[in-house]
Design an enzyme around this catalytic site. Structure first.
Site, mmCIF file in Angstrom:
data_model
loop_
_atom_site.group_PDB
_atom_site.id
_atom_site.type_symbol
_atom_site.label_atom_id
_atom_site.label_comp_id
_atom_site.label_asym_id
_atom_site.label_seq_id
_atom_site.Cartn_x
_atom_site.Cartn_y
_atom_site.Cartn_z
ATOM 1 N N HIS A 31 -4.022 -8.511 3.949
ATOM 2 C CA HIS A 31 -5.589 -9.231 3.663
ATOM 3 C C HIS A 31 -5.548 -9.657 4.988
ATOM 4 C CE1 HIS A 31 -6.136 -8.139 -0.150
ATOM 5 N NE2 HIS A 31 -6.118 -6.449 0.183
ATOM 6 N N ARG A 50 1.343 -1.621 -0.212
ATOM 7 C CA ARG A 50 0.000 -0.050 0.210
ATOM 8 C C ARG A 50 0.475 1.231 0.119
ATOM 9 N NH1 ARG A 50 -2.086 -3.658 3.703
ATOM 10 N NH2 ARG A 50 -4.521 -4.381 3.644
ATOM 11 N N HIS A 107 -2.289 2.087 -6.187
ATOM 12 C CA HIS A 107 -3.444 1.449 -5.323
ATOM 13 C C HIS A 107 -3.842 0.720 -7.059
ATOM 14 C CE1 HIS A 107 -5.471 -0.097 -1.601
ATOM 15 N NE2 HIS A 107 -6.244 -0.846 -3.045
ATOM 16 N N ARG A 140 -0.653 -1.987 -7.080
ATOM 17 C CA ARG A 140 -1.386 -3.203 -5.959
ATOM 18 C C ARG A 140 -2.311 -4.404 -6.868
ATOM 19 N NH1 ARG A 140 -1.270 -4.312 -0.001
ATOM 20 N NH2 ARG A 140 -3.034 -5.136 -0.110
ATOM 21 N N TYR A 193 -9.692 -10.582 -6.770
ATOM 22 C CA TYR A 193 -8.992 -11.072 -8.066
ATOM 23 C C TYR A 193 -9.218 -12.362 -8.333
ATOM 24 C CZ TYR A 193 -5.900 -7.141 -5.547
ATOM 25 O OH TYR A 193 -6.449 -5.974 -5.289
ATOM 26 N N LYS A 241 -2.179 -2.269 7.478
ATOM 27 C CA LYS A 241 -3.756 -1.890 8.369
ATOM 28 C C LYS A 241 -3.378 -2.772 10.332
ATOM 29 C CE LYS A 241 -6.423 -0.314 4.974
ATOM 30 N NZ LYS A 241 -7.065 -0.578 4.068
#
Length: 304
Positions: A268, A150, A242, A245, A277, A174
């Site tokens: 994630h 990110r 992004h 990414r 994806y 995150k």
């Protein structure tokens, strides 16, 4: 802001490592609902399901996007769950409210040739002008595409994290979650070239901004990315950190990467986030079958 709302935001920061922008957004959401509750003669912490439904309906009537509505409902659900756990109330009136249906959106990504064009464009001009700008561009693009970082993770990377012959990077993602991501030889070489150029700056960051004690800002990097896109002959509107990414993830899956491994690389928490994806690849496979399979089309050209 009420004491309960402040306590809720403090909990998000302390226990979940919520980012500053997330806390600000949730604070605004709670303030907005509190204003709606006051108009109905209620307070933020004693709302019932009927009031919450009326509030969500008002958001839809005001034309807010389903995504914004969903975020506000998520905030209210978490807030009322917090109140229940703290003993402020006995129930969670938002628990059974339905989340607005979100439109299915597939991630945008670049082709491998387009990524190659971007990297090839990160070359300082012959006169050596603005050489550092292109060293930053090359190192950042190599690392974003090679590791699926990110942009917030990239710009926060410490300089000391790139040790001699480093094969992996420790990244804080995150919620403060840490993960190891691989560092390609090309990305390492580009980062080392930037460090060598930045030697006298003595910054703790791999990508320092104008002030060495602060990292490069997102806005500053966006300007660099805009210039790289123009040099590569791409529409800058199609390019963002992004998108790089997404390109990393899509190209990895297309070349046989395991979905679980990709989940770890992207950081994630839930594999359901990574599975988007597979929809991209499924659509590409469907198009390939329709275009090339001998039984995919009838004699009239229609798909069977």
């Amino acid at each position: 802001m009420s004491a309960q709302a402040e306590a809720f935001l403090e909990m998000l920061a302390a226990e979940r490592g919520a980012a500053a922008n997330t806390l600000k957004a949730y604070g605004r959401d709670l303030d907005d609902f509190a204003a709606h509750a006051r108009q109905a003669g209620r307070s933020l912490h004693d709302a019932d399901s009927a009031l919450l439904r009326d509030y969500m309906g008002s958001l839809a009537r005001a034309g807010l996007s389903p995504r914004t509505q969903a975020r506000r409902l998520s905030c209210l659900k978490q807030f009322h769950l917090f109140l229940a756990r703290e003993g402020v109330r006995q129930d969670n009136p938002a628990e059974l409210l339905d989340t607005p249906r979100l439109p299915a959106t597939l991630p945008r990504f670049l082709t491998e040739d387009e990524v190659d064009a971007l990297l090839a464009a990160c070359v300082p001009p012959p006169d050596g002008g603005a050489a550092r700008r292109w060293l930053v561009a090359r190192a950042a693009l190599e690392m974003l595409y090679a590791s699926g970082l990110r942009i917030s993770e990239l710009l926060a990377l410490p300089r000391r994290g790139l040790g001699r012959d480093a094969q992996m990077l420790m990244v804080r993602g995150k919620g403060g979650r840490e993960r190891l991501v691989p560092l390609s030889a090309a990305a390492r070489a580009a980062a080392e070239a930037l460090i060598a150029h930045d030697g006298p700056r003595r910054s703790p960051y791999l990508f320092p901004g104008r002030a060495p004690d602060r990292p490069l800002t997102r806005q500053g990097f966006d300007r660099i990315l805009h210039d790289v896109a123009l040099r590569a002959g791409l529409d800058p509107a199609r390019l963002s950190p992004h998108v790089l990414r997404h390109s990393f993830a899509t190209h990895m899956l297309a070349r046989g990467a395991d979905l679980r491994a990709l989940q770890v690389l992207l950081g994630h928490a839930d594999i359901a986030t990574t599975q988007i994806y597979t929809h991209v690849l499924a659509e590409r496979l469907r198009q390939a079958v329709e275009a090339y399979h001998p039984l995919a089309r009838g004699g009239d050209g229609e798909t069977r």
